[in-house]
Motif scaffolding. Structure first.
Motif, mmCIF file in Angstrom:
data_model
loop_
_atom_site.group_PDB
_atom_site.id
_atom_site.type_symbol
_atom_site.label_atom_id
_atom_site.label_comp_id
_atom_site.label_asym_id
_atom_site.label_seq_id
_atom_site.Cartn_x
_atom_site.Cartn_y
_atom_site.Cartn_z
ATOM 1 N N PRO A 77 0.815 -1.229 0.000
ATOM 2 C CA PRO A 77 0.000 0.000 0.000
ATOM 3 C C PRO A 77 0.847 1.277 0.000
ATOM 4 C CG PRO A 77 0.059 -0.977 2.194
ATOM 5 C CD PRO A 77 0.727 -1.956 1.270
ATOM 6 N N THR A 78 0.253 2.351 -0.524
ATOM 7 C CA THR A 78 0.907 3.666 -0.424
ATOM 8 C C THR A 78 0.368 4.415 0.793
ATOM 9 O OG1 THR A 78 -0.761 4.607 -1.904
ATOM 10 C CG2 THR A 78 1.302 3.840 -2.906
ATOM 11 N N GLU A 79 -0.830 4.010 1.255
ATOM 12 C CA GLU A 79 -1.396 4.592 2.478
ATOM 13 C C GLU A 79 -2.051 3.477 3.290
ATOM 14 O OE1 GLU A 79 -4.135 7.732 1.380
ATOM 15 O OE2 GLU A 79 -2.567 8.837 0.293
ATOM 16 N N ILE A 80 -1.805 3.511 4.609
ATOM 17 C CA ILE A 80 -2.504 2.557 5.489
ATOM 18 C C ILE A 80 -3.377 3.367 6.448
ATOM 19 C CG2 ILE A 80 -2.238 0.827 7.327
ATOM 20 C CD1 ILE A 80 0.442 0.066 6.111
ATOM 21 N N TYR A 81 -4.611 2.939 6.588
ATOM 22 C CA TYR A 81 -5.508 3.526 7.587
ATOM 23 C C TYR A 81 -5.762 2.440 8.616
ATOM 24 C CZ TYR A 81 -6.114 7.152 4.090
ATOM 25 O OH TYR A 81 -5.884 8.174 3.192
ATOM 26 N N ASN A 82 -5.133 2.575 9.776
ATOM 27 C CA ASN A 82 -5.265 1.512 10.784
ATOM 28 C C ASN A 82 -6.456 1.783 11.700
ATOM 29 O OD1 ASN A 82 -4.681 -0.828 12.226
ATOM 30 N ND2 ASN A 82 -3.563 0.358 13.770
ATOM 31 N N LEU A 83 -7.611 1.288 11.263
ATOM 32 C CA LEU A 83 -8.859 1.528 12.004
ATOM 33 C C LEU A 83 -9.260 0.333 12.867
ATOM 34 C CD1 LEU A 83 -11.060 3.114 9.167
ATOM 35 C CD2 LEU A 83 -9.301 4.189 10.548
ATOM 36 N N ALA A 84 -8.683 -0.831 12.620
ATOM 37 C CA ALA A 84 -9.125 -2.034 13.337
ATOM 38 C C ALA A 84 -8.843 -1.893 14.830
ATOM 39 C CB ALA A 84 -8.412 -3.267 12.796
ATOM 40 N N ALA A 85 -9.846 -2.190 15.640
ATOM 41 C CA ALA A 85 -9.671 -2.121 17.094
ATOM 42 C C ALA A 85 -10.853 -2.760 17.793
ATOM 43 C CB ALA A 85 -9.558 -0.668 17.546
ATOM 44 N N GLN A 86 -10.618 -3.210 19.009
ATOM 45 C CA GLN A 86 -11.712 -3.505 19.929
ATOM 46 C C GLN A 86 -12.105 -2.109 20.404
ATOM 47 O OE1 GLN A 86 -14.200 -3.507 22.135
ATOM 48 N NE2 GLN A 86 -12.667 -3.389 23.755
ATOM 49 N N SER A 87 -13.196 -1.574 19.884
ATOM 50 C CA SER A 87 -13.453 -0.141 20.020
ATOM 51 C C SER A 87 -14.460 0.227 21.123
ATOM 52 C CB SER A 87 -13.951 0.417 18.682
ATOM 53 O OG SER A 87 -15.280 -0.020 18.457
ATOM 54 N N HIS A 88 -14.925 -0.779 21.878
ATOM 55 C CA HIS A 88 -15.944 -0.472 22.890
ATOM 56 C C HIS A 88 -15.312 -0.319 24.266
ATOM 57 C CE1 HIS A 88 -19.742 -0.533 25.066
ATOM 58 N NE2 HIS A 88 -20.350 -0.397 23.895
ATOM 59 N N VAL A 89 -15.513 0.841 24.872
ATOM 60 C CA VAL A 89 -14.853 1.165 26.148
ATOM 61 C C VAL A 89 -15.280 0.197 27.250
ATOM 62 C CG1 VAL A 89 -14.605 2.925 27.934
ATOM 63 C CG2 VAL A 89 -14.505 3.576 25.519
ATOM 64 N N GLN A 90 -16.585 -0.064 27.380
ATOM 65 C CA GLN A 90 -17.047 -0.976 28.437
ATOM 66 C C GLN A 90 -16.464 -2.376 28.237
ATOM 67 O OE1 GLN A 90 -18.655 -0.819 31.382
ATOM 68 N NE2 GLN A 90 -18.275 -3.026 31.508
ATOM 69 N N VAL A 91 -16.419 -2.824 26.990
ATOM 70 C CA VAL A 91 -15.877 -4.166 26.706
ATOM 71 C C VAL A 91 -14.411 -4.246 27.126
ATOM 72 C CG1 VAL A 91 -15.348 -5.804 24.843
ATOM 73 C CG2 VAL A 91 -17.573 -4.658 24.893
ATOM 74 N N SER A 92 -13.700 -3.124 27.064
ATOM 75 C CA SER A 92 -12.274 -3.153 27.441
ATOM 76 C C SER A 92 -12.087 -3.432 28.933
ATOM 77 C CB SER A 92 -11.569 -1.850 27.043
ATOM 78 O OG SER A 92 -11.840 -0.787 27.935
ATOM 79 N N PHE A 93 -13.119 -3.161 29.754
ATOM 80 C CA PHE A 93 -13.045 -3.541 31.174
ATOM 81 C C PHE A 93 -13.234 -5.054 31.324
ATOM 82 C CE2 PHE A 93 -14.187 0.964 31.525
ATOM 83 C CZ PHE A 93 -13.280 1.393 32.498
ATOM 84 N N ASP A 94 -14.041 -5.621 30.413
ATOM 85 C CA ASP A 94 -14.318 -7.062 30.476
ATOM 86 C C ASP A 94 -13.201 -7.880 29.818
ATOM 87 O OD1 ASP A 94 -16.744 -6.290 31.588
ATOM 88 O OD2 ASP A 94 -17.750 -6.236 29.642
ATOM 89 N N SER A 95 -12.566 -7.318 28.784
ATOM 90 C CA SER A 95 -11.494 -8.030 28.049
ATOM 91 C C SER A 95 -10.263 -7.129 27.931
ATOM 92 C CB SER A 95 -11.967 -8.405 26.641
ATOM 93 O OG SER A 95 -13.084 -9.231 26.694
ATOM 94 N N PRO A 96 -9.630 -6.818 29.057
ATOM 95 C CA PRO A 96 -8.520 -5.853 29.001
ATOM 96 C C PRO A 96 -7.279 -6.376 28.270
ATOM 97 C CG PRO A 96 -8.796 -6.714 31.239
ATOM 98 C CD PRO A 96 -9.952 -7.225 30.425
ATOM 99 N N GLU A 97 -6.994 -7.665 28.416
ATOM 100 C CA GLU A 97 -5.779 -8.195 27.794
ATOM 101 C C GLU A 97 -5.929 -8.235 26.270
ATOM 102 O OE1 GLU A 97 -4.699 -12.095 29.157
ATOM 103 O OE2 GLU A 97 -3.023 -12.242 27.759
ATOM 104 N N TYR A 98 -7.099 -8.702 25.826
ATOM 105 C CA TYR A 98 -7.365 -8.737 24.383
ATOM 106 C C TYR A 98 -7.317 -7.321 23.797
ATOM 107 C CZ TYR A 98 -9.888 -9.113 20.019
ATOM 108 O OH TYR A 98 -10.242 -9.007 18.691
#
Ligand code: NAP
Ligand code: G4F
Length: 365
Positions: A77-98
């Motif tokens: 690629p000539t440009e990368i848009y890195n949008l992939a993420a576990q994007s839910h804040v509440q879920v990050s409390f439930d799955s912090p390591e992931y």
């Protein structure tokens, strides 16, 4: 012949990935999106793009360096848009390591993959950073110089992403930068984020398909913009002569309560709020019926309650208009979309209705 622009979008099936794909395809890019393997069809947001000659899909998981390197080698690629993420804040409390693996180390995997594939001089990288970095805010409104105070496992992971991007920029002179985007919503927003949960509930309550809406902190304040407007900034950030980080926001702040008020107003219900904290209720002024209640299930261990962005730099340097779509217009767009969606819901949509019931009971946040 001029070199073709080739974009790689990680997280192409998400809200932003789908709008960014449309935007870049219109600009004549070859767009390569990454998806995760799933046993069910989850590509609803990009279904209309599949089959277009310049739109291609590849399997990548952000926790898997090999899949990242493979696609980088293939696509170059000539440009990368890195949008992939576990994007839910509440879920990050439930799955912090992931969340840390995908949202923090995942960014490192992209940057290092670009180096290992020898693309560091030819590929520009956009990192999807977030206003959650300001967290327990140290000033309002927040700009590029406001100190960070992350306040959830999600925000801590994203802070690593922000700093590792800066490090690779300085250490290896790579063109990589972060957009610090404030909340942006749309008809394509995931159904467990507060705005979409409200717009769907307003539609379902109006059409007699839901009794009540249960929410958490109604006083939380956000700077909400329209996702379709925000993807343009991702592209603009990568077109600058020098790589720099930018705050992207509308500069206008509203509460969750305001969002409810305008969403229900759009379907012809005027809400009146009474009580405080956990006892607060949203009542239909015309009938006296309680339509909104507060549930402890939707409170977070630590909550970010005062996000308000200052888009001065983006306006000046990117020439971007932060107020293309105003708050009430955004609410109306989402509610109108969901009124039509709910009206069309038949037997096959029962599963989705069950999700709404789970939401109410706090099983899915
Ligand atoms: P979204 O709708 O939740 O989309 C996230 C995307 O990431 C989806 O395509 C998802 O794939 C993919 N993904 C999740 N885990 C992955 C993994 N392990 N490997 C590969 N892909 C994975 O989020 P969004 O609202 O479009 O946001 C895009 C980005 O901007 C995210 O990084 C988010 O953190 C950030 N951000 C969003 C906002 C906002 O207000 N929307 C504000 C600031 C920053 P599946 O479809 O398979 O789940
Ligand atoms: O809609 P939310 O879940 O979005 P949040 O936490 O601001 O995160 C989103 O925006 C970030 C940018 O600032 C992104 F980085 C992130 O990826 C994501 O897109 O919650 C907004 C506010 C919070 O204060 C929450 O406590 O609404 C409050 N809220 C109140 N009741 C609720 C609810 N949030 C959800 N999801 N569900 C509720 O019932």
């Amino acid at each position: 012949m001029a070199n073709k622009n080739i974009a790689l979008i990680t997280g192409v099936t998400g809200q932003d990935g789908s709008y960014l794909s449309e935007f870049l395809l219109k600009k004549g890019y070859d767009v390569h999106g990454t998806i995760r393997r799933s046993s069910v069809d989850f590509r609803e947001r990009i279904a209309h793009l599949e089959g277009l000659p310049n739109f291609h899909l590849h399997y990548v998981d952000m926790s898997d360096s090999m899949s990242i390197i493979q696609v980088l080698r293939k696509v170059r690629p000539t440009e990368i848009y890195n949008l992939a993420a576990q994007s839910h804040v509440q879920v990050s409390f439930d799955s912090p390591e992931y969340t840390a693996d995908v949202d923090a180390v995942g960014v490192l995997r992209i940057l290092e993959g670009v180096r290992q594939c020898g693309l560091e001089d030819t590929c520009r990288i956009y990192q999807a950073s977030t206003s959650e970095l300001y967290g327990k805010v140290e000033e309002v409104p927040q700009n590029e110089n406001t100190p960070f105070h992350p306040y959830s496992p999600y925000a801590v992971a994203k802070l690593y992403g922000f700093w590792i991007v800066k490090e690779y920029r300085e250490a290896y002179n790579m063109y990589c930068c972060s957009g610090i985007l404030f909340n942006h919503e749309s008809e394509r927003r995931g159904e467990t984020f507060v705005t979409r949960k409200i717009s769907l509930a307003a539609a379902r309550i109006k059409q007699g398909k839901q009794e009540k809406l249960y929410l958490g902190n109604l006083s939380s304040l956000r700077d909400w913009g329209y996702a379709k407007d925000y993807v343009e900034c991702m592209w603009l950030i990568l077109q600058q002569e020098k790589p720099e980080d930018f705050v992207i926001a509308t500069g206008v702040q509203h509460s969750v309560r305001d969002f409810c008020y305008y969403a229900f107003k759009r379907v012809g219900i005027e809400l009146e709020f009474t009580g405080e904290g956990i006892d607060e209720k949203g009542i239909d002024k015309a009938t006296g019926r309680v339509l909104i209640e507060v549930s402890k299930d939707f409170y977070r261990p630590t909550d970010v309650v005062n996000l308000w962005g200052d888009p001065t730099k983006a306006r000046a340097k990117l020439g971007w208009n932060p107020n293309t779509t105003g708050f009430q217009e955004l609410v109306n767009l989402m509610v109108d979309h969901d009124m039509a969606k709910v009206a069309g819901e038949g037997a096959a949509e029962k599963v989705r209705m069950n999700l709404a019931e789970f939401l109410e009971k706090g099983i899915v946040k």
